[in-house]
Design an enzyme around this catalytic site. Structure first.
Site, PDB file in Angstrom:
ATOM      1  N   PHE A   1       1.442  -3.131   4.605  1.00 58.92           N
ATOM      2  CA  PHE A   1       1.761  -4.460   5.109  1.00 58.92           C
ATOM      3  C   PHE A   1       3.275  -4.673   4.997  1.00 58.92           C
ATOM      4  CE2 PHE A   1      -2.379  -7.130   4.445  1.00 58.92           C
ATOM      5  CZ  PHE A   1      -3.034  -6.303   5.336  1.00 58.92           C
TER       6      PHE A   1
ATOM      7  N   HIS B   1      -2.396   8.566   5.534  1.00 59.13           N
ATOM      8  CA  HIS B   1      -2.734   7.230   5.037  1.00 59.13           C
ATOM      9  C   HIS B   1      -4.193   6.920   5.388  1.00 59.13           C
ATOM     10  CE1 HIS B   1      -1.878   3.326   3.449  1.00 59.13           C
ATOM     11  NE2 HIS B   1      -2.102   2.696   4.590  1.00 59.13           N
TER      12      HIS B   1
ATOM     13  N   CYS C   1       0.801  -1.223   0.000  1.00 55.74           N
ATOM     14  CA  CYS C   1       0.000   0.000   0.000  1.00 55.74           C
ATOM     15  C   CYS C   1       0.831   1.269   0.000  1.00 55.74           C
ATOM     16  CB  CYS C   1      -0.942  -0.004   1.203  1.00 55.74           C
ATOM     17  SG  CYS C   1      -1.972  -1.481   1.277  1.00 55.74           S
TER      18      CYS C   1
ATOM     19  N   LYS D   1      -8.847   8.494   1.488  1.00 54.03           N
ATOM     20  CA  LYS D   1      -9.475   7.171   1.433  1.00 54.03           C
ATOM     21  C   LYS D   1     -10.920   7.200   1.924  1.00 54.03           C
ATOM     22  CE  LYS D   1      -5.196   4.487   2.000  1.00 54.03           C
ATOM     23  NZ  LYS D   1      -4.263   5.624   2.127  1.00 54.03           N
TER      24      LYS D   1
ATOM     25  N   HIS E   1      -9.547   2.612  -0.311  1.00 54.53           N
ATOM     26  CA  HIS E   1      -8.118   2.301  -0.259  1.00 54.53           C
ATOM     27  C   HIS E   1      -7.723   1.656  -1.573  1.00 54.53           C
ATOM     28  CE1 HIS E   1      -4.233   1.157   0.871  1.00 54.53           C
ATOM     29  NE2 HIS E   1      -4.431   0.707   2.094  1.00 54.53           N
TER      30      HIS E   1
ATOM     31  N   GLU F   1      -0.771   5.731  13.189  1.00 57.91           N
ATOM     32  CA  GLU F   1      -0.384   6.816  12.288  1.00 57.91           C
ATOM     33  C   GLU F   1      -0.509   8.172  12.974  1.00 57.91           C
ATOM     34  OE1 GLU F   1      -1.361   8.789   7.943  1.00 57.91           O
ATOM     35  OE2 GLU F   1      -2.621   7.162   8.689  1.00 57.91           O
TER      36      GLU F   1
END
Length: 794
Positions: free
Chosen positions: A406, A310, A177, A342, A347, A321
């Site tokens: 990830f 994010h 991502c 997002k 996403h 975050e």
């Protein structure tokens, strides 16, 4: 600072050319395809106003999932040129990429006309790549046999490069991502360092049932549109689309009279080294990426006017975050506005960073902060200066766009208007040396085993009807517990083994400051074992059969995350997927990260493993497995370190990496110039950057694989550059064609020989033990992307 010194033949010192000052990088065109529409203007009209485009998904079955929602592209998008080569099958990732790139290139037509093809580059970020094409072939026996060709990430980039005549560096990154942001940062480096004058950059991903099944089994999907940072948030919404930019040198933009929409001022990368899917709860790794980006930009935290976060909507990610953002930019708690795109388009996985960077550039242009939609009351654990539901107009000069993925891969971009605050960064040339290497191949563990197998090769075994040299993962792993190894696929297990051996050879003191040691991973085909293991039961029994223990291994950068976690390399991390040239690209990227002061050492690692399906796909594409050609499994690693760091530690170095270059034939996946002109250009450029003449080269480790149609252009390129008597070395008879590992493995062998040669040791043939000179290492994707590395003795 004095120029670096390379040792030339006969022991005569020769000065490498001083590297020119880095250039400012301008964004001159944008393109986007999202749930808001098929243009960048559509994206801003929706996201800038806070309009939510997350709705019921129509083109995928959603039975068995906790949600039927997604940021689906419902507007009509033209079929990509690839569709006509595979019987009409349409891969949404390709369609979106071509559409967004077409919009951006149309807006920058003046720049394309002014820049010759050899000075154009392309960097694409993606998570799923051409997975839709690969899955169609996997589940449909009658599917077009060329579909597997378009599954790997590099095929996407090479398709686009052929369409737009891009003959400079053509690269793909797959940091899950964070891929889109990583791609934009790498593209900016290509322009800043003068490797290209114009670079296409961005990301693309399409919605897939595999993604829904994966995030569903992890419990990450929200039954309503995602509400990042809200107290009542319940998960993420998946989305799809593409964002593309055209980057050129700011000086060229001025020369051509092009409007500079923004400048890419810097970017930062880091590894969490914490967990396959969850972020570090205190946000320490993410904060390092933001700080690194600001440092590269020559900016201070107080210079930041806006943060595009994010902001996925999952509880752990949002809270981690938030802590990371405040750690790096303290004003984000009270003064600096923060918002998540997002919440409106979902996403977009590997395209997220690119699309969100497009929105960030538009925010700077419009002097407007887009909001976080769907927010009622913010979570107390997400203490930020939120912009809920409606846009906010305010002066903006410098903005940060963050993406975290990830595998613990973090990427942060700094974008600014011309004239935004900037302070001079570190200057001076940095020498890069090899201080460690490791390998696991069909020949055994270690480079010595490869050398032995080159003298006495064994016969390959059959897999899927194809000759293959396979690797057996050890039951007792020196760097991973038996319990942890059960959760990994062989891609991660072998990568850790090779990287661990390389770090051990470099010395324990290297990891005294783990934040200054990074990992760049290269793979050509990625986690195919994990993908098949996860998808087979889902295909047979539906979403309920999805295994949450396997899904984290499906991202291409899972192995890089495993290396970072188990070996504690917490510095910059990236995963490059340049097909059969991926390992060489990993080494080149690692060197550039060191030369721009982002780390003291990088372990460049590469690995590819095979399944019967992958072997069958190669055979179906017409690869002639005769005359000794065999596919190979392998993992290899090389520790690159700044000469200053190695000297400070008292570490022994075997060779110096002087330079590298990448060139493309721009003919498309599965095709290359039969005369080897792209390989020739890469070799000539690498030698020029190293300040060497052809006569200064002692030997070439070639990209030979035993396929005459592939090897002949390589030979002709070497002959034209170095002459007919150039000494050639290769390793394919011992290890097969190890897909993305080959270039890195050959570089490790070359460095080992250079080190032995310098000491008069037994690691190199007696006939060359006393000869001087540099070594050229070549690698080529099977789609016409060529990488050349130049190493020299110390």
């Amino acid at each position: 600072m004095s120029a670096a010194v390379a040792v030339l033949p006969g022991g005569v010192p020769g000065a490498m050319p001083a590297r020119p000052a880095r250039r400012a990088v301008a964004v001159v065109a944008l393109g986007a395809v999202t749930a808001h529409g098929t243009t960048a203007e559509d994206l801003w009209e929706g996201a800038g106003a806070g309009r939510v485009a997350i709705s019921a998904v129509e083109h995928l079955p959603t039975e068995g999932y906790t949600t039927r929602l997604g940021g689906e592209v419902k507007a009509e998008v033209s079929a990509s040129p690839v569709s006509g080569t595979v019987g009409g099958f349409r891969d949404r990732s390709f369609d979106f990429m071509f559409a967004a790139a077409g919009e951006a290139s149309g807006k920058a037509a003046i720049a394309f006309d002014a820049v010759p093809p050899e000075r154009r580059g392309l960097v694409l970020g993606t998570c799923n790549a051409g997975m839709l094409s690969a899955l169609e072939w996997y589940r449909e026996p009658s599917a077009h046999p060329r579909l597997p060709l378009y599954g790997p990430p590099q095929s996407m980039a090479e398709s686009l490069a052929a369409h737009h005549g891009v003959r400079g560096p053509v690269l793909t990154v797959n940091t899950a991502c964070a891929a889109g942001a990583n791609a934009l940062g790498l593209a900016a480096d290509l322009v800043a360092d003068g490797r290209a004058d114009l670079v296409f950059a961005g990301g693309s991903d399409g919605l897939a049932d595999l993604s829904y099944a994966g995030f569903n089994c992890l419990g990450s999907l929200s039954p309503r549109p995602a509400a990042p940072y809200a107290a009542d948030r319940s998960g993420l919404s998946l989305g799809e689309g593409s964002g593309m930019m055209v980057l050129i040198a700011s000086s060229l933009a001025a020369e051509l009279g092009l409007e500079v929409l923004a400048e890419v001022r810097g970017y930062g990368l880091s590894a969490d080294g914490f967990h396959p899917t969850a972020p570090h709860p205190e946000g320490l790794g993410a904060a390092r990426a933001i700080r690194s980006a600001l440092e590269q930009a020559g900016a201070a935290p107080e210079d930041v006017d806006y943060v595009n976060s994010h902001g996925t909507g999952t509880p752990k990610n949002d809270s981690a975050e938030s802590r990371a953002t405040v750690l790096a930019i303290p004003g984000a708690r009270t003064d600096v506005p923060v918002s998540s795109t997002k919440s409106m388009v979902g996403h977009l996985l590997g395209a997220a960073g690119a699309v969100e960077a497009v929105v960030t550039v538009q925010a700077l242009q419009h002097q407007t902060v887009p909001p976080t939609a769907n927010m009622t009351a913010p979570d107390e654990d997400c203490a930020l200066r939120h912009v809920p539901n409606a846009p906010e107009q305010r002066p903006l000069r410098l903005a940060v766009s963050n993406n975290f993925a990830f595998g613990g891969a973090n990427a942060s971009l700094v974008l600014g208007l011309p004239g935004a605050p900037s302070r001079p960064g570190p200057a001076g040339d940095i020498r890069v040396v090899v201080t460690g290497a490791g390998a696991v191949t069909a020949a055994g563990r270690g480079l010595g085993a490869v050398e032995e197998a080159r003298r006495s090769p064994s016969a390959p075994r059959g897999l899927g009807g194809v000759p293959v040299r396979r690797v057996q993962a050890p039951e007792e792993h020196p760097y991973v517990s038996r319990r942890d190894s059960r959760r990994m696929d062989r891609l991660s297990t072998l990568s850790i083994l090779a990287a661990g051996d390389a770090l051990a050879e470099a010395g324990e003191s290297l990891l005294a400051e783990p934040e200054r040691v990074g990992v760049v991973f290269g793979t050509g085909i990625g986690p195919m074992e994990a993908m098949e293991s996860f998808y087979r039961p889902v295909l047979a029994d539906g979403a309920s059969a999805a295994n949450p223990g396997v899904y984290p291994n499906l991202v291409y950068n899972a192995a890089a995350g495993a290396v970072a976690t188990h070996l504690r390399t917490l510095g910059p991390t990236s995963t490059v997927t340049t097909g059969h040239a991926a390992g060489a690209t990993a080494l080149a990227y690692a060197a550039d990260l060191l030369r721009t002061h982002r780390a003291d050492a990088i372990v460049a690692t590469a690995c590819d493993v095979l399944t019967a399906s992958v072997a069958r796909a190669y055979a179906g594409l017409g690869v002639p497995f005769r005359g000794g050609l065999a596919l190979g499994e392998a993992a290899a690693a090389v520790v690159l370190e700044t000469a200053e760091s190695a000297q400070r530690r008292g570490a022994a170095a075997s060779a110096e990496l002087l330079s590298h270059a990448t060139a493309s034939d721009a003919l498309g996946p599965g095709l290359w110039d039969p005369r080897g002109r792209g390989a020739e250009r890469a070799m000539r450029e690498a030698l020029e950057l190293a300040g060497l003449a052809p006569g200064d080269v002692a030997e070439v480790w070639a990209a030979d694989c035993g396929w005459e149609e592939h090897d002949r252009p390589q030979r002709e390129a070497v002959q034209r550059v170095l002459g007919p008597d150039a000494r050639r070395e290769s390793a394919w008879t011992a290890v097969g064609e190890p897909i993305g590992v080959g270039g890195l493995l050959r570089a490790a062998l070359a460095a080992r020989r250079l080190g032995a040669r310098a000491s008069g040791g037994a690691g190199t043939p007696a006939s060359t033990r006393t000869s001087g000179g540099a070594v050229v290492v070549s690698a080529s994707s099977w789609g016409g992307t060529h990488v050349c590395l130049v190493l020299a003795p110390l």
